[in-house]
Design an enzyme around this catalytic site. Sequence first.
Site, PDB file in Angstrom:
ATOM      1  N   SER A 177      33.988 -47.898  -4.749  1.00  0.00           N
ATOM      2  CA  SER A 177      34.762 -48.859  -4.168  1.00  0.00           C
ATOM      3  C   SER A 177      35.121 -48.625  -2.966  1.00  0.00           C
ATOM      4  CB  SER A 177      35.530 -49.567  -5.026  1.00  0.00           C
ATOM      5  OG  SER A 177      36.517 -50.441  -4.157  1.00  0.00           O
ATOM      6  N   GLU A 237      23.823 -56.652 -10.554  1.00  0.00           N
ATOM      7  CA  GLU A 237      24.453 -57.179  -9.863  1.00  0.00           C
ATOM      8  C   GLU A 237      23.583 -58.676  -8.540  1.00  0.00           C
ATOM      9  OE1 GLU A 237      28.746 -56.346  -9.974  1.00  0.00           O
ATOM     10  OE2 GLU A 237      27.782 -56.056  -8.866  1.00  0.00           O
ATOM     11  N   LYS A 295      36.502 -46.808  -9.310  1.00  0.00           N
ATOM     12  CA  LYS A 295      35.429 -47.598  -9.267  1.00  0.00           C
ATOM     13  C   LYS A 295      34.548 -46.893  -9.279  1.00  0.00           C
ATOM     14  CE  LYS A 295      36.071 -51.850 -10.014  1.00  0.00           C
ATOM     15  NZ  LYS A 295      35.878 -52.903  -8.719  1.00  0.00           N
ATOM     16  N   HIS A 298      26.008 -67.350 -27.751  1.00  0.00           N
ATOM     17  CA  HIS A 298      27.524 -68.103 -27.563  1.00  0.00           C
ATOM     18  C   HIS A 298      28.345 -66.908 -27.477  1.00  0.00           C
ATOM     19  CE1 HIS A 298      26.625 -71.948 -28.890  1.00  0.00           C
ATOM     20  NE2 HIS A 298      26.432 -71.092 -30.427  1.00  0.00           N
TER      21      HIS A 298
END
Length: 410
Positions: free
Chosen positions: A258, A271, A264, A145
Amino acid sequence: MTLWAGRVEGALDPAVWEFLRADDAELLPYDCEATAEHAGRLHAAGLLTGDELAEVETRLAEIAQDPASYLDSDEDVHSAIERLLGEVGRKIHAGRSRNDQVAAAFRLYALDACAEAREEIDALALVVLSFAETEADTVMPGYTHMQRGQPVTLGHHLLAWVEMLDRDRTRFAYAAEAAAESPLGAGALAGSTLPLPPPSGQMRNSIDAVADRDFALDYLYAAAVLFTHLSRIGEEIVIWATSEFGFVKLPETAATGSSMMPQKLNPDVAELVRGKAGTAIGRLTGLLATVKGLPLAYDRDLQEDKVPVFASRRDMRGALQALVALVSGLDVNRERLATAASDPLLLATDAAEALVVDGVPFRDAHERVAEAVRDGSFAPPAAPAPRAAPGPGGVREALAEARQRFGDNL
Ligand code: ARG
């Protein structure tokens, strides 16, 4: 010139022509292979001379290497091959139809694609296995969980990835088995009157032979499940690489910056793998929907079977290779993992189990420990008992076993 020009007066409406043309260039070498096999059978039946067979074989070997010879004026790869074979090409279609031809070529394609998938999966599994070996003793919290549950090692966790990939290999082996039959001889749907010898592995039913696309569905299913696994792996990497978790640092060779925020470093590979999983699932769903309403035997709808398979093959290759680069470059922050794993509550189950060993029924033990957790008096057992395999205690053995299992391929 189409293969069916004799049946119609003039040319097709250009919009209709464009619409009907197949996007099947990737099939070219496989159709050459299937056509060579058919030519051998024509020769065996006395319908092609030895010289003609030799000419066909030589030409097919050249055509297979020359995708540029397939022109916009060809309706599909089958028409292109017949045209490119020249005069002897006028004999080659005896006893076959594009229906058994396309099924034969597509099956050869699928066999190759399954073998490639298995190789690429093995390459990633090898990287994950080495990673697991390096991190065999790195303690981390195990989660259910997304809440800390019990201590595990990173090696133990990574071996779970290996298990998923191992099952994927099996699924592609199954898809290859489904593809390894020959529809040749089925003709349009009812065979032919010519005395052609049956191909090896000939399918039992000629109507099924030209209508069946289960092998393509099996391939897309194997791809969808593989992508589902890669997506879960990608998701874990995304989470582990957050500042909040900080379990791993992404390698600069497999991360992106980025365009606006100079600080970043983003997990775009993980992804995009996650994103492509959705597309891969869609391709399986799409072909299932294409096939589900089709009366037997062949219908032109089936021309839609190839594009999702081509695309899934390309995406799988890309994702697996990019993940090799990403996973092999992950930099583990062992201190962060150790700190996270030092949460004493991770040993609450062990404490309950210690009471069980002392004769307390498990439900009573659970309640006693839970109460201690609630009132803040919980103290973990001084010396936690070792866990049975495949827990952290068994990781070394599990690694050795996995090495052996992948041994032939790695
Ligand atoms: N391009 C077609 C396909 O991919 C080949 C078979 C065409 N057969 C036919 N009877 N029109 O399915």
